[in-house]
Motif scaffolding. Structure first.
Motif, PDB file in Angstrom:
ATOM      1  N   THR A   1      53.584  44.762  96.919  1.00 56.94           N
ATOM      2  CA  THR A   1      53.657  43.372  97.384  1.00 56.94           C
ATOM      3  C   THR A   1      54.947  42.718  96.930  1.00 56.94           C
ATOM      4  N   TYR A   2      55.294  42.914  95.668  1.00 58.49           N
ATOM      5  CA  TYR A   2      56.521  42.294  95.144  1.00 58.49           C
ATOM      6  C   TYR A   2      57.755  42.905  95.792  1.00 58.49           C
ATOM      7  N   LEU A   3      57.718  44.217  96.077  1.00 57.25           N
ATOM      8  CA  LEU A   3      58.842  44.851  96.772  1.00 57.25           C
ATOM      9  C   LEU A   3      59.042  44.235  98.158  1.00 57.25           C
ATOM     10  N   MET A   4      57.946  43.882  98.810  1.00 56.99           N
ATOM     11  CA  MET A   4      58.035  43.214 100.110  1.00 56.99           C
ATOM     12  C   MET A   4      58.730  41.865  99.980  1.00 56.99           C
ATOM     13  N   LEU A   5      58.373  41.116  98.952  1.00 55.82           N
ATOM     14  CA  LEU A   5      58.993  39.807  98.745  1.00 55.82           C
ATOM     15  C   LEU A   5      60.479  39.950  98.422  1.00 55.82           C
ATOM     16  N   LEU A   6      60.834  40.984  97.651  1.00 55.07           N
ATOM     17  CA  LEU A   6      62.247  41.240  97.363  1.00 55.07           C
ATOM     18  C   LEU A   6      63.002  41.615  98.627  1.00 55.07           C
ATOM     19  N   ALA A   7      62.379  42.452  99.471  1.00 57.29           N
ATOM     20  CA  ALA A   7      63.025  42.845 100.725  1.00 57.29           C
ATOM     21  C   ALA A   7      63.272  41.636 101.616  1.00 57.29           C
ATOM     22  N   ALA A   8      62.320  40.697 101.613  1.00 60.41           N
ATOM     23  CA  ALA A   8      62.496  39.474 102.395  1.00 60.41           C
ATOM     24  C   ALA A   8      63.666  38.661 101.865  1.00 60.41           C
ATOM     25  N   ARG A   9      63.772  38.580 100.531  1.00 63.25           N
ATOM     26  CA  ARG A   9      64.895  37.826  99.942  1.00 63.25           C
ATOM     27  C   ARG A   9      66.230  38.447 100.317  1.00 63.25           C
ATOM     28  N   LYS A  10      66.278  39.778 100.363  1.00 64.87           N
ATOM     29  CA  LYS A  10      67.519  40.450 100.749  1.00 64.87           C
ATOM     30  C   LYS A  10      67.905  40.091 102.184  1.00 64.87           C
ATOM     31  N   ALA A  11      66.904  39.893 103.016  1.00 66.37           N
ATOM     32  CA  ALA A  11      67.147  39.537 104.418  1.00 66.37           C
ATOM     33  C   ALA A  11      67.296  38.031 104.605  1.00 66.37           C
ATOM     34  N   ARG A  12      67.493  37.294 103.497  1.00 59.61           N
ATOM     35  CA  ARG A  12      67.662  35.837 103.517  1.00 59.61           C
ATOM     36  C   ARG A  12      66.415  35.127 104.047  1.00 59.61           C
ATOM     37  N   LYS A  13      65.258  35.708 103.754  1.00 59.21           N
ATOM     38  CA  LYS A  13      63.983  35.113 104.147  1.00 59.21           C
ATOM     39  C   LYS A  13      63.185  34.775 102.897  1.00 59.21           C
ATOM     40  N   ASN A  14      62.312  33.789 103.025  1.00 59.59           N
ATOM     41  CA  ASN A  14      61.463  33.389 101.903  1.00 59.59           C
ATOM     42  C   ASN A  14      60.008  33.578 102.317  1.00 59.59           C
ATOM     43  N   TYR A  15      59.350  34.542 101.689  1.00 58.24           N
ATOM     44  CA  TYR A  15      57.974  34.853 102.060  1.00 58.24           C
ATOM     45  C   TYR A  15      57.012  34.572 100.909  1.00 58.24           C
ATOM     46  N   LEU A  16      55.769  34.337 101.284  1.00 62.23           N
ATOM     47  CA  LEU A  16      54.663  34.124 100.356  1.00 62.23           C
ATOM     48  C   LEU A  16      53.638  35.220 100.610  1.00 62.23           C
ATOM     49  N   ALA A  17      53.108  35.816  99.541  1.00 62.38           N
ATOM     50  CA  ALA A  17      52.031  36.802  99.664  1.00 62.38           C
ATOM     51  C   ALA A  17      50.742  36.185  99.143  1.00 62.38           C
ATOM     52  N   PHE A  18      49.622  36.540  99.763  1.00 59.74           N
ATOM     53  CA  PHE A  18      48.342  36.028  99.269  1.00 59.74           C
ATOM     54  C   PHE A  18      47.234  37.039  99.519  1.00 59.74           C
ATOM     55  N   TYR A  19      46.212  36.951  98.667  1.00 57.27           N
ATOM     56  CA  TYR A  19      45.093  37.888  98.715  1.00 57.27           C
ATOM     57  C   TYR A  19      43.806  37.113  98.500  1.00 57.27           C
ATOM     58  N   ASN A  20      42.881  37.250  99.433  1.00 57.48           N
ATOM     59  CA  ASN A  20      41.585  36.590  99.345  1.00 57.48           C
ATOM     60  C   ASN A  20      40.564  37.607  98.862  1.00 57.48           C
ATOM     61  N   CYS A  21      40.081  37.443  97.640  1.00 58.13           N
ATOM     62  CA  CYS A  21      39.200  38.433  97.025  1.00 58.13           C
ATOM     63  C   CYS A  21      37.782  37.883  96.883  1.00 58.13           C
ATOM     64  N   GLY A  22      36.829  38.538  97.533  1.00 62.27           N
ATOM     65  CA  GLY A  22      35.438  38.145  97.380  1.00 62.27           C
ATOM     66  C   GLY A  22      34.874  37.394  98.568  1.00 62.27           C
ATOM     67  N   SER A  23      33.555  37.294  98.609  1.00 63.53           N
ATOM     68  CA  SER A  23      32.864  36.716  99.765  1.00 63.53           C
ATOM     69  C   SER A  23      33.089  35.224  99.926  1.00 63.53           C
ATOM     70  N   ASN A  24      33.465  34.528  98.847  1.00 65.21           N
ATOM     71  CA  ASN A  24      33.678  33.079  98.934  1.00 65.21           C
ATOM     72  C   ASN A  24      35.152  32.704  98.836  1.00 65.21           C
ATOM     73  N   SER A  25      36.028  33.642  99.121  1.00 69.82           N
ATOM     74  CA  SER A  25      37.472  33.403  98.983  1.00 69.82           C
ATOM     75  C   SER A  25      38.130  32.977 100.289  1.00 69.82           C
ATOM     76  N   GLY A  26      37.378  33.049 101.393  1.00 71.03           N
ATOM     77  CA  GLY A  26      37.966  32.772 102.695  1.00 71.03           C
ATOM     78  C   GLY A  26      38.290  34.026 103.464  1.00 71.03           C
ATOM     79  N   ALA A  27      37.939  35.191 102.916  1.00 71.51           N
ATOM     80  CA  ALA A  27      38.171  36.460 103.605  1.00 71.51           C
ATOM     81  C   ALA A  27      36.977  36.788 104.495  1.00 71.51           C
ATOM     82  N   SER A  28      37.238  37.448 105.611  1.00 72.11           N
ATOM     83  CA  SER A  28      36.137  37.852 106.485  1.00 72.11           C
ATOM     84  C   SER A  28      36.286  39.281 106.971  1.00 72.11           C
ATOM     85  N   GLN A  29      37.289  39.996 106.446  1.00 64.73           N
ATOM     86  CA  GLN A  29      37.421  41.422 106.738  1.00 64.73           C
ATOM     87  C   GLN A  29      37.153  42.221 105.470  1.00 64.73           C
ATOM     88  N   ASP A  30      36.383  43.272 105.609  1.00 67.27           N
ATOM     89  CA  ASP A  30      35.988  44.072 104.457  1.00 67.27           C
ATOM     90  C   ASP A  30      37.128  44.934 103.914  1.00 67.27           C
TER      91      ASP A  30
END
Length: 449
Positions: free
Chosen positions: A245-274
């Motif tokens: 995940t962090y390597l992805m964010l670094l790759a985005a910075r190299k491409a002059r992009k600013n990205y955010l990563a997020f992970y929804n863990c658990g049934s009450n986190s807002g996730a709906s895919q297993d």
């Protein structure tokens, strides 16, 4: 007669090419990519393609500032005016000068081949990807300028279930059921070609990942990092997950992009895919609203978790060390995994102190930028807005300061209810203000003030 036919054919080809250049330049402004960034680049495993430093100039004038795209559009307009021709130019010396047209066409062609956009437009045009237009409204509350994205098109979304996190912020209220899926796994191969970007391989563990475009997008270039082997979304992030995940964010910075990563863990986190997946979206240069608040925090104790005490819900944050674009996986793991464990311990402790907490595995949200890691414990997945009765499903992006509503009435109800109240309603009360190093309260306690 033959010369006349060839002349008219050349004119039509030039006209079509120029109209296409205008169209391509317009799309290139919104979806920016230097086409030749692979020349001289380094293909790292893991890490993906890293453009050569020699490409920095082109990335600046194509990706960061769409100079080349604008030049291409201007030249396309000029050639279209000459070849059509517009009445004011017809018969003039400029119109009769073929040499000027040849020069303009050559420059136009050179400019056009420098930029190219892949994946998102083909996926959208093929119908494999659904893009829902939206508009962002800013709302000031408790010292944060929240972003409320209004997307009325979601009211007419496809009938198939749309995951809350995949729609951008909110959508479905269906929970995960202990890793047992009762519906087809959308993240299992074979993948839809227009949504599939590529694979990643973690050398240290052998873990395989796929990178997929989000099928239901409210923002362009929303993509997912998915484990090839099925793992439940209730499982915590492991060291190699965080490294990739962090390597992805670094790759985005190299491409002059600013990205955010997020992970929804658990049934009450807002996730709906297993199926376990981490998500990435592009954000403004300053980061999401909650990240700006974290950056402004003055820490008395470094290298320890802290809390944004002005927020009315339990939250745990860690300021990460600054890493270079060429940081090794080992350096990244050392920088991010122990902070994750310390924040996860605080999440579990907060859950244990919460009365009447729902049974099952604790739910929480993870927000990761290059500078901070945020973990927020969750009690409920959704919130009902007062008299309107509208139900908002909240995932990580809600706690990042980016919420989604499907109607103007929902937006007004959300602002009337107060965003802080909504997030506190689906989160937990903070019980760690004095235990989290780095807050002003503990700093005062340590100094005896």
């Amino acid at each position: 007669m033959g010369k006349l036919i060839w002349h008219d054919l050349s004119r039509r080809i030039s006209l079509i090419a120029s109209v296409y250049a205008v169209w391509a330049g317009l799309w290139g402004i919104f979806f920016r990519k230097f086409f030749w960034d692979f020349l001289g680049g380094i293909l790292r495993d893991p890490g993906g393609l890293q453009p050569s430093p020699k490409a920095a100039v082109f990335i600046s004038i194509i990706v960061k500032f769409p100079v080349i795209q604008i030049i291409t559009m201007v030249l396309g307009f000029i050639m279209t005016a000459l070849e059509y021709p517009v009445p004011i130019l017809k018969g003039t010396a400029l119109h009769r000068n073929f040499g000027i047209r040849v020069v303009i066409l050559i420059i136009q062609a050179i400019a056009a081949v420098l930029f190219y956009q892949v994946f998102f437009p083909p996926a959208q045009s093929s119908g494999d990807l659904f893009f829902f237009p939206s508009e962002v409204n800013k709302h000031e509350e408790i010292g944060v300028e929240w972003e409320i994205r209004l997307c009325t098109a979601l009211q007419k979304k496809p009938l198939a279930p749309v995951p809350a996190e995949e729609a951008g912020v909110v959508s479905s209220n269906q929970p995960i059921e202990s890793g047992i899926s009762k519906k087809p796994d959308p993240f299992a191969p074979p993948y839809v070609p227009n949504l599939y970007i590529g694979d990643l391989h973690d050398v240290s563990t052998g873990t395989e990942y796929s990178i997929l475009l989000n099928k239901f997008s409210v923002v362009p270039h929303h993509f997912l990092l998915v484990t090839k082997e099925f793992l439940p979304q209730t499982s915590p992030l492991l060291p190699h997950d965080l490294v990739q995940t962090y390597l992805m964010l670094l790759a985005a910075r190299k491409a002059r992009k600013n990205y955010l990563a997020f992970y929804n863990c658990g049934s009450n986190s807002g996730a709906s895919q297993d199926h376990k997946h981490i998500q990435f979206i592009e954000v403004e240069d300053g980061g999401p609203p909650i990240e700006r608040l974290a950056k402004a925090a003055k820490l008395e104790v470094a290298d320890k978790p802290f809390s944004l005490t002005s927020m009315p819900y339990a939250n745990h944050v860690y300021r990460l060390p600054t890493l270079s674009n060429d940081a090794s996986p080992e350096q990244i793991e050392e920088a991010v995994f122990l902070p994750f464990l310390s924040l996860l311990d605080l999440v579990i402790s907060t859950v244990r102190h919460a009365e009447n907490y729902p049974s099952g595995t604790p739910s929480y949200n993870v927000i990761l930028t290059l500078e901070h890691m945020h973990l927020i414990p969750r009690r409920w997945e959704s919130y009902t807005l007062g008299e309107s009765g509208a139900t908002l499903s909240i995932n990580s992006l809600g706690f990042a300061g980016m919420l989604l509503v499907k109607s103007e009435s929902e937006r007004q109800a959300l602002e009337q209810e107060k965003i802080g109240e909504v997030l506190r309603g689906v989160g937990l009360e903070s019980v760690h203000e004095l235990q989290v190093a780095g807050t002003s309260m503990e700093a005062m306690d340590e100094t005896g003030a």
